[in-house]
Design an enzyme around this catalytic site. Structure first.
Site, PDB file in Angstrom:
ATOM      1  N   HIS A  90      30.868 -24.281 -40.030  1.00 51.86           N
ATOM      2  CA  HIS A  90      29.639 -24.561 -40.795  1.00 51.86           C
ATOM      3  C   HIS A  90      29.915 -24.562 -42.301  1.00 51.86           C
ATOM      4  CE1 HIS A  90      26.843 -24.110 -37.312  1.00 51.86           C
ATOM      5  NE2 HIS A  90      27.774 -23.293 -36.877  1.00 51.86           N
ATOM      6  N   ASN A 163      20.978 -23.711 -34.089  1.00 53.39           N
ATOM      7  CA  ASN A 163      21.592 -25.040 -34.163  1.00 53.39           C
ATOM      8  C   ASN A 163      20.546 -26.110 -33.847  1.00 53.39           C
ATOM      9  OD1 ASN A 163      24.198 -24.252 -34.819  1.00 53.39           O
ATOM     10  ND2 ASN A 163      24.931 -24.269 -32.707  1.00 53.39           N
ATOM     11  N   HIS A 354      23.067 -13.693 -40.556  1.00 47.93           N
ATOM     12  CA  HIS A 354      23.619 -12.803 -39.528  1.00 47.93           C
ATOM     13  C   HIS A 354      22.600 -12.669 -38.397  1.00 47.93           C
ATOM     14  CE1 HIS A 354      25.474  -9.693 -37.381  1.00 47.93           C
ATOM     15  NE2 HIS A 354      25.250  -8.663 -38.159  1.00 47.93           N
TER      16      HIS A 354
HETATM   17 FE1  HDE Z   1      28.084 -19.056 -35.538  1.00 49.06          FE
HETATM   18  N1  HDE Z   1      29.282 -18.351 -37.012  1.00 49.06           N
HETATM   19  N2  HDE Z   1      29.251 -18.159 -34.166  1.00 49.06           N
HETATM   20  N3  HDE Z   1      27.005 -19.895 -34.034  1.00 49.06           N
HETATM   21  N4  HDE Z   1      26.950 -19.972 -36.859  1.00 49.06           N
HETATM   22  C1  HDE Z   1      29.143 -18.598 -38.313  1.00 49.06           C
HETATM   23  O1  HDE Z   1      29.307 -17.000 -40.021  1.00 49.06           O
HETATM   24  C2  HDE Z   1      30.149 -17.197 -34.410  1.00 49.06           C
HETATM   25  C3  HDE Z   1      27.195 -19.715 -32.701  1.00 49.06           C
HETATM   26  C4  HDE Z   1      25.795 -20.667 -36.625  1.00 49.06           C
HETATM   27  O2  HDE Z   1      24.563 -21.724 -42.758  1.00 49.06           O
HETATM   28  C5  HDE Z   1      30.085 -17.789 -39.162  1.00 49.06           C
HETATM   29  O3  HDE Z   1      28.681 -16.927 -42.184  1.00 49.06           O
HETATM   30  C6  HDE Z   1      30.673 -16.675 -33.180  1.00 49.06           C
HETATM   31  C7  HDE Z   1      26.066 -20.159 -31.950  1.00 49.06           C
HETATM   32  C8  HDE Z   1      25.277 -21.215 -37.843  1.00 49.06           C
HETATM   33  O4  HDE Z   1      25.719 -19.944 -43.320  1.00 49.06           O
HETATM   34  C9  HDE Z   1      30.800 -16.917 -38.137  1.00 49.06           C
HETATM   35  C10 HDE Z   1      30.079 -17.391 -32.193  1.00 49.06           C
HETATM   36  C11 HDE Z   1      25.187 -20.617 -32.879  1.00 49.06           C
HETATM   37  C12 HDE Z   1      26.170 -20.820 -38.831  1.00 49.06           C
HETATM   38  C13 HDE Z   1      30.192 -17.369 -36.846  1.00 49.06           C
HETATM   39  C14 HDE Z   1      29.161 -18.301 -32.810  1.00 49.06           C
HETATM   40  C15 HDE Z   1      25.788 -20.461 -34.173  1.00 49.06           C
HETATM   41  C16 HDE Z   1      27.188 -20.047 -38.182  1.00 49.06           C
HETATM   42  C17 HDE Z   1      30.932 -18.601 -40.096  1.00 49.06           C
HETATM   43  C18 HDE Z   1      30.319 -17.287 -30.703  1.00 49.06           C
HETATM   44  C19 HDE Z   1      23.817 -21.260 -32.642  1.00 49.06           C
HETATM   45  C20 HDE Z   1      26.113 -21.165 -40.297  1.00 49.06           C
HETATM   46  C21 HDE Z   1      30.347 -18.419 -41.470  1.00 49.06           C
HETATM   47  C22 HDE Z   1      29.786 -16.160 -30.144  1.00 49.06           C
HETATM   48  C23 HDE Z   1      22.857 -20.340 -32.083  1.00 49.06           C
HETATM   49  C24 HDE Z   1      25.227 -20.244 -41.062  1.00 49.06           C
HETATM   50  C25 HDE Z   1      29.356 -17.399 -41.314  1.00 49.06           C
HETATM   51  C26 HDE Z   1      25.165 -20.671 -42.499  1.00 49.06           C
HETATM   52  C27 HDE Z   1      28.257 -19.441 -38.849  1.00 49.06           C
HETATM   53  C28 HDE Z   1      30.533 -16.813 -35.673  1.00 49.06           C
HETATM   54  C29 HDE Z   1      28.393 -19.233 -32.064  1.00 49.06           C
HETATM   55  C30 HDE Z   1      25.124 -20.870 -35.368  1.00 49.06           C
HETATM   56  C31 HDE Z   1      32.317 -16.996 -38.145  1.00 49.06           C
HETATM   57  C32 HDE Z   1      31.712 -15.601 -33.050  1.00 49.06           C
HETATM   58  C33 HDE Z   1      25.867 -20.077 -30.439  1.00 49.06           C
HETATM   59  C34 HDE Z   1      24.025 -22.052 -38.021  1.00 49.06           C
HETATM   60  O5  HDE Z   1      30.526 -15.570 -38.343  1.00 49.06           O
END
Ligand code: HDE
Length: 731
Positions: A90, A163, A354
């Site tokens: 992202h 999402n 978060h």
């Molecule tokens: Fe994320 N995801 N994600 N994700 N995610 C991040 O956090 C993660 C997942 C989503 O505009 C990170 O600050 C794991 C699902 C958005 O700043 C990180 C798993 C969904 C955004 C991270 C998921 C998301 C992130 C990277 C599997 C939809 C951007 C930068 C369990 C419900 C937020 C950050 C923004 C961002 C981890 C799966 C949505 C690495 C471990 C499912 C919208 O922490």
């Protein structure tokens, strides 16, 4: 005069007129580039006034720079440290401020105060993003879009980090690094940028049958939205609502855009990526600057606790939706984005979302994907924002005051007074003290757990295909064709044939026709899928069976899954191109323009060159874009007014003809004033249709008023996908 922030919304035509007004102002004035309060001296970061910012300190005017030059060193050092690590996923995002209001109290289900009081306006900050590309990558990549909302509630920040697709690729967070490594550019040569069309991604996917449902969404047009303002949003996981009596229910969150859900064509997306890689960012920014504030309704699907096991799928499995036919979406409030950030870095880049930022009344479930996310987000902020005090960055601050005994760390802003930084204490009068639940103190929902510690997945997670089939069956014919095309494109870009073959075999589990069509395009045939190879070897040595379960969804179709069923009743904020040259019929321009603006659309006059054109009537018309700067893919529809000279010029102008050819190919509405058919005849489709033009969404009329009426109705339909050539039926 610069555009004011936080102004009252403008209605349709006002907003559209404002666009031209702002553009002209922008051209004419440098005023907007001034920062507030910069009528001040240039200083160092220590407040020392600088008297020369053009030359470094040297030993003689041709001599070496002196180490002593603290002014130069401060400036360069700061510059050298300007970048922070981009988000691992992202990374590319666009943000906006706004407000949220609930329609009626939801107290029956949740005690969250921002969902209880319809008179309460909660500030929000939203960040939309693509997932795979780097920070500078194109907006129009085929990808999932992040839809993260930070609610600054009276009870603390609540982040709904969702999402634009309601499900996810994997079921357990432990697979997330694998998924991301597979989709990111390949590590040996860092190719391709912001694209899933490569071997490592499809290698992984073809070995992970649980990702099949998500792949259907990713290969659908949902992955190439027309605008961030025209996307749905989803919380994805099943959450919990908890009310004052501590009764819980399950909840899924949805965002429903008031402009409907719309997408562009894949060919168009690829061209936009070259013509305007900031297409979505610009579109969001301009809509807000013009007062056409983007709006979404917050929807919830509520499931009583007792119904947890009544579905054919597991509520804790993030690869499943709850079809709206089974549990309707209640629209409970509205979010309006009404202010652009003042500074991209300070706000959009530094915002830290978060999943674990919740408020009393909202709680988690045991979805293993969600559980993993609860760890990951703080961890990532620590490295990205450089330490544990990122909550003090203005965009991340809670609107309530923060009192606790956490101290110090990199970049601490708060100056904590006194000597007490522990609890319990008597020296500080016991402060800060704990809040009882009745006082708003958060207490986790007391879910009963009685289980063995295991590394296992419930068998209720093993149906990987039934909802992929449901999604595919719910699509319109053109949408199905687009999925076939997308899969054929993506797999066609893979170099390893075994990967293509494995994927085609998996598609056979979703729909035989789909698999056969993709196989045909790839020169393959559909075979029986191999057994998944991701077996675990548990401590007892007995291999677990990972074979997907064959389940048939009792629901054959779900209307909400197809964009063909979205709202198609408005042309508000649509961009309409008007192709014109010297000698244009002034009346044919102004009557059409007035009609479009009245409906809230925006227009650009596009001519062979910038400046002005002179109409047949000798009126002077200002040109907004030239055929060189504009491209059909940046507009929703095209109009060609009459006027003998204008028409003759455009018909002989390859860029104008190309403009129309592209608009036709991308299934857009095209209107021509009767006198302008000569231009249409110069196109590939004009030749096909000439002399009698007959095709849906292709309008010709000498009565401009009547033409405008039909044109408006056609633009509202968004696209005439049926125009695409019929697909070859595989043998
Ligand atoms: Fe994320 N995801 N994600 N994700 N995610 C991040 O956090 C993660 C997942 C989503 O505009 C990170 O600050 C794991 C699902 C958005 O700043 C990180 C798993 C969904 C955004 C991270 C998921 C998301 C992130 C990277 C599997 C939809 C951007 C930068 C369990 C419900 C937020 C950050 C923004 C961002 C981890 C799966 C949505 C690495 C471990 C499912 C919208 O922490």
């Amino acid at each position: 005069m610069p555009v004011k922030k936080g102004k009252t919304p403008l209605k349709g035509s006002e907003a559209a007129n404002r666009k031209t007004e702002i553009t002209n102002e922008k051209l004419d004035s440098m005023e907007q580039h001034k920062e507030a309060g910069t009528d001040q001296f240039l200083t160092t970061n220590q407040g020392l006034k600088i008297n020369d910012d053009q030359n470094s300190l040297k030993a003689g005017d041709r001599g070496a720079t002196l180490l002593e030059d603290f002014i130069f060193r401060e400036k360069i050092t700061h510059f050298d440290h300007e970048r922070i690590p981009e988000r691992i996923v992202h990374a590319r995002g666009s943000g906006a401020h706004g407000v949220f209001k609930v329609y009626k109290s939801m107290a029956t289900y949740t005690k969250a105060s921002f969902l209880n009081d319809p008179s309460m306006e909660t500030p929000v900050f939203v960040r939309f993003s693509t997932v795979a590309g780097f920070r500078g990558s194109t907006d129009l990549a085929r990808d999932v879009r992040g839809f993260a909302v930070k609610f600054y509630t009276q009870e603390g920040n609540f982040d709904l980090v969702g999402n634009n697709m309601p499900i996810f690729f994997i079921q357990d967070a432990i697979k997330f690094p694998d998924l991301v490594h597979a989709v990111k550019p390949e590590p040996h040569n860092e190719i391709p940028q912001a694209a899933s069309a490569h071997d490592t991604f499809w290698d992984f996917i073809s070995l992970m049958p649980e990702s099949t449902h998500m792949i259907m969404w990713l290969m659908s047009d949902r992955a190439i939205p027309r605008s961030l303002r025209m996307m749905e949003g989803f919380g994805v996981h099943t959450f919990r609502f908890v009310n004052e009596k501590n009764e819980a229910c399950f909840v899924k969150f949805h965002w429903k855009p008031l402009l409907g859900v719309h997408s562009v064509a894949w060919d168009e997306a690829q061209q936009i990526s070259g013509k305007d890689p900031d297409f979505h960012r610009r579109d969001l920014w301009e809509a807000i600057e013009n007062g056409a504030f983007p709006e979404w309704e917050l929807g919830v699907q509520i499931v009583p606790e007792k119904d947890e096991h009544k579905f054919e799928f597991d509520l804790l499995d993030a690869t499943k939706i709850i079809p709206e036919e089974l549990v309707p979406v209640q629209r409970i409030g509205k979010m309006t984005l009404n202010r652009n950030p003042d500074n991209f870095f300070a706000e959009t880049e530094q915002v830290a979302f978060h999943v674990g930022h919740i408020v009393p009344g909202i709680d988690f479930t045991n979805d293993p994907l969600m559980q993993g996310r609860l760890f990951s987000y703080t961890d990532t902020q620590l490295i990205r924002l450089g330490g544990p005090n990122f909550h003090e960055i203005p965009i991340n601050r809670s609107i309530g005051t923060v009192h606790n005994n956490q101290r110090d760390g990199y970049m601490r802003q708060q100056i904590n007074k006194g000597r007490v930084s522990y609890h319990p204490n008597s020296l500080g009068g016991g402060c800060p003290f704990q809040a009882k639940m009745a006082e708003g103190g958060f207490a986790s929902y007391a879910e009963k757990i009685d289980a063995k510690k295991v590394r296992e997945r419930s068998r209720s997670f093993f149906d990987h295909f039934s909802q992929a089939t449901l999604f595919y069956n719910s699509q319109s014919e053109p949408e199905k064709n687009h999925i076939i095309d997308a899969l054929s494109f993506e797999l066609g870009k893979c170099e390893v044939e075994a990967i293509r073959q494995r994927m085609v075999n998996i598609l056979g589990e979703v729909d035989k026709g789909l698999a056969a069509s993709v196989a045909y395009n790839l020169g393959l045939s559909v075979l029986k899928p191999e057994k998944p190879i991701n077996k675990s070897i548990p401590a007892d040595g007995v291999e677990k069976n990972f074979e997907p379960l064959k389940v048939k969804s009792s629901l054959l179709k779900s209307e909400a899954l197809s964009m063909a069923n979205t709202k198609k009743d408005s042309i508000r904020t649509r961009n309409i191109a008007i192709l014109a040259a010297d000698g244009v019929d002034e009346n044919a321009v102004t009557v059409m323009q007035k009609a479009l603006l009245a409906e809230g659309a925006m227009t650009d006059i596009i001519a062979p060159k910038l400046g002005t054109i002179t109409a047949e009537s000798k009126a002077v018309i200002r040109v907004n874009q030239s055929l060189l700067t504009a491209a059909s893919v940046m507009y929703d529809a095209v109009y060609v007014p009459g006027g003998t000279n204008s028409v003759a010029t455009l018909a002989g102008e390859p860029d104008a003809v190309h403009f129309l050819n592209q608009a036709f190919k991308h299934c857009k509405a095209i209107a021509a004033h009767a006198g302008a058919t000569q231009v249409l005849e110069a196109t590939y489709f004009g030749k096909k249709l000439s002399p009698k033009i007959q095709e849906e969404g292709l309008l010709v009329n000498k009565d401009v008023k009547a033409l405008a009426k039909d044109f408006i109705a056609a633009i509202a339909k968004h696209r005439f996908w049926e125009r695409e050539k019929p697909r070859k039926v595989p043998a």
